[in-house]
Design a protein around this motif. Structure first.
Motif, short mmCIF file in Angstrom:
data_model
loop_
_atom_site.label_atom_id
_atom_site.label_comp_id
_atom_site.label_asym_id
_atom_site.label_seq_id
_atom_site.Cartn_x
_atom_site.Cartn_y
_atom_site.Cartn_z
N ALA A 2 1.36 -1.41 0.03
CA ALA A 2 -0.24 0.02 0.52
C ALA A 2 1.08 0.94 -0.16
CB ALA A 2 -0.49 0.75 1.37
N ALA A 3 1.82 1.19 0.63
CA ALA A 3 3.12 2.42 1.05
C ALA A 3 3.12 2.36 -0.49
CB ALA A 3 4.00 2.36 1.92
N ARG A 4 3.73 1.19 -0.90
CA ARG A 4 4.87 1.66 -2.32
C ARG A 4 3.12 2.54 -2.93
NH1 ARG A 4 6.83 -3.33 -0.68
NH2 ARG A 4 5.72 -4.43 -1.94
N ARG A 5 2.16 2.35 -3.36
CA ARG A 5 1.24 2.82 -4.23
C ARG A 5 0.51 3.87 -3.96
NH1 ARG A 5 -1.37 4.22 -7.44
NH2 ARG A 5 -3.10 3.71 -8.20
N LEU A 6 1.35 4.55 -3.24
CA LEU A 6 1.21 5.95 -2.66
C LEU A 6 1.95 6.55 -3.02
CD1 LEU A 6 -0.55 4.66 1.18
CD2 LEU A 6 -2.27 6.35 -1.07
N HIS A 7 3.16 6.14 -2.31
CA HIS A 7 4.29 6.87 -2.74
C HIS A 7 5.02 6.92 -4.03
CE1 HIS A 7 9.36 6.84 -3.83
NE2 HIS A 7 9.18 7.43 -2.64
N ASP A 8 4.21 6.07 -5.54
CA ASP A 8 4.42 5.77 -6.11
C ASP A 8 3.75 7.36 -6.94
OD1 ASP A 8 6.04 4.47 -6.75
OD2 ASP A 8 5.75 2.64 -6.63
N THR A 9 3.16 8.15 -6.32
CA THR A 9 1.94 9.10 -7.16
C THR A 9 2.47 10.28 -7.66
OG1 THR A 9 1.35 9.65 -4.74
CG2 THR A 9 -0.10 7.99 -5.68
N ARG A 10 3.05 10.87 -6.45
CA ARG A 10 3.62 11.96 -7.43
C ARG A 10 5.11 12.35 -5.95
NH1 ARG A 10 0.38 17.81 -5.66
NH2 ARG A 10 1.30 18.30 -7.71
N PRO A 11 6.30 12.56 -6.77
CA PRO A 11 7.66 12.18 -6.46
C PRO A 11 8.19 13.68 -5.71
CG PRO A 11 7.94 13.36 -8.95
CD PRO A 11 6.02 13.07 -7.99
N THR A 12 8.18 14.96 -5.15
CA THR A 12 8.15 16.28 -4.80
C THR A 12 7.64 16.25 -3.74
OG1 THR A 12 8.92 17.11 -7.52
CG2 THR A 12 8.81 17.96 -5.51
N ALA A 13 6.91 15.97 -3.14
CA ALA A 13 6.57 16.72 -1.96
C ALA A 13 7.11 14.97 -0.53
CB ALA A 13 5.37 16.78 -0.83
N VAL A 14 8.02 15.54 -0.01
CA VAL A 14 8.53 14.58 0.74
C VAL A 14 7.77 14.23 2.13
CG1 VAL A 14 9.62 16.04 2.49
CG2 VAL A 14 10.89 13.71 2.12
N SER A 15 6.57 14.87 2.62
CA SER A 15 5.50 14.72 3.33
C SER A 15 5.18 13.77 3.49
CB SER A 15 5.02 15.72 3.89
OG SER A 15 3.59 15.61 2.31
N LEU A 16 5.18 12.81 1.68
CA LEU A 16 4.43 11.84 1.68
C LEU A 16 5.48 10.48 1.89
CD1 LEU A 16 2.79 10.78 -1.74
CD2 LEU A 16 3.69 9.20 -0.52
N PRO A 17 6.84 10.43 1.59
CA PRO A 17 7.37 9.30 2.53
C PRO A 17 7.99 9.61 3.32
CG PRO A 17 8.91 10.40 1.07
CD PRO A 17 7.36 11.61 0.47
N ASN A 18 7.91 10.82 4.46
CA ASN A 18 8.36 10.69 5.26
C ASN A 18 6.85 10.30 6.72
OD1 ASN A 18 10.69 11.65 5.96
ND2 ASN A 18 9.99 14.44 5.74
N THR A 19 5.37 10.35 5.96
CA THR A 19 4.61 9.73 6.63
C THR A 19 4.72 8.37 6.08
OG1 THR A 19 2.98 11.70 5.91
CG2 THR A 19 1.98 9.75 6.57
#
Ligand code: RUB
Length: 317
Positions: free
Chosen positions: A58-75
């Motif tokens: 699930a995390a990989r699916r979410l991670h691959d949406t938009r690359p720039t905002a680091v808030s996503l991988p930090n979440t």
């Protein structure tokens, strides 16, 4: 949903982020955390290891949406680092409680940051904004609630026109707004006391990655001696840049720039649509966070304290 699968809520959230129905670094983080919670609660995994594998998928699916905002991988880091347990129930409980705590911290960070940013604003000041940042809004809302009388110059922010959201919100708040096209910004800097922008990612050298157009605005403001403030909670600090990681600048569909008949008319012309740019630390006066305000060059210390040198990518494990 079958054993080992990603749930519909994750797919829906990923699609909404990719299509920018959910947009802005804080909103992306909040929705990402909620989607991981849904994966944990809706899963029919037979054992803890299967549920953990589903959460990583699930995390990989979410991670691959938009690359720039680091808030996503930090979440993703925050939630996946919590998913310990020997049983499905233990993992589920750990994730649900980590997500609740994360979302609570997100809210509190914005409130605390708002108070710090508001302290830079005085009655009579004019603030220029770019794009739509909830962290910037928090500073202005706090100042207005404290009785500070402000006016705003709001940039449209082509091509997605997020400035409309900012203008609407400030108008509702009772702040007089002058709405301008992006190219008019330079002409209005003499009437501006502070430029307030948000951030998608802040790197170890204090550079600020934010909506395309931020870098030019900050350079012009610096040249005119106008205060440049970045309102960004610490979730926007990119720990991978401590060891040389680079920020991937998203390029979006060129149809956002020229669409329909126009795109056919210009079909022999190359169109580019970078969504973000990088403002160097020397063009920023302060980064306002929930932990106080910092000169951009010193943000690396906070980054190291909060994330450590090896942040990891638990979704890849
Ligand atoms: C949004 C953008 C915002 C930051 C900060 O770009 O650049 O300035 O994300 O917003 P997009 P916030 O619209 O392409 O997502 O303070 O709400 O996190």
């Amino acid at each position: 949903m079958g054993d080992g699968q990603v749930c519909d809520a994750v797919t829906d959230t990923a699609n909404a982020i990719a299509q920018m129905e959910i947009r802005g670094a804080v909103a992306i983080a909040d929705a990402t955390a909620a989607a991981l919670r849904d994966q944990a609660t809706q899963s029919s995994a037979a054992d803890a290891a299967t549920l953990q594998a589903e959460l990583r998928a699930a995390a990989r699916r979410l991670h691959d949406t938009r690359p720039t905002a680091v808030s996503l991988p930090n979440t993703l880091r925050y939630v996946l680092n919590s998913m310990d347990g020997d049983t499905v129930e233990a993992v589920r409980t750990a994730v649900v409680s980590a997500v609740a705590e994360f979302r609570d911290r997100l809210d509190r960070a914005q409130t605390d940051l708002g108070a710090v940013g508001a302290s830079r604003l005085s009655t009579g000041d004019t603030v220029m904004t770019h794009c739509h940042s909830t962290d910037v809004l928090a500073c202005i809302v706090t100042a207005v609630n404290q009785g500070t009388e402000l006016s705003a110059i709001v940039k449209e922010t082509r091509p997605r026109k997020q400035g409309h959201m900012t203008a609407r919100r400030l108008d509702e708040l009772g702040v007089p707004v002058t709405f301008i096209v992006d190219s008019a910004a330079h002409s209005y800097l003499d009437e501006t006391d502070h430029v307030f922008v948000g951030a998608d990612t802040i790197t170890a050298d204090g550079s600020v990655v934010n909506k395309i157009g931020t870098a030019g605005l900050a350079a012009s403001a610096r040249e005119r001696g106008v205060d440049v403030v970045v309102a960004a909670q610490t979730l926007k600090l990119d720990p991978e840049t401590l060891s040389g990681g680079r920020v991937d600048i998203e390029h979006r569909d060129v149809g956002e720039v020229l669409s329909g008949e126009l795109s056919q008319e210009f079909d022999s012309v190359d169109v580019a649509n970078p969504a973000f740019d990088r403002t160097p630390a020397r063009h920023v006066d302060a980064i306002v966070t929930e932990r106080g305000q910092f000169p951009p060059e010193s943000i690396v210390m906070l980054m190291r304290e909060l994330y450590g040198p090896e942040p990891g990518r638990p979704w890849e494990a």
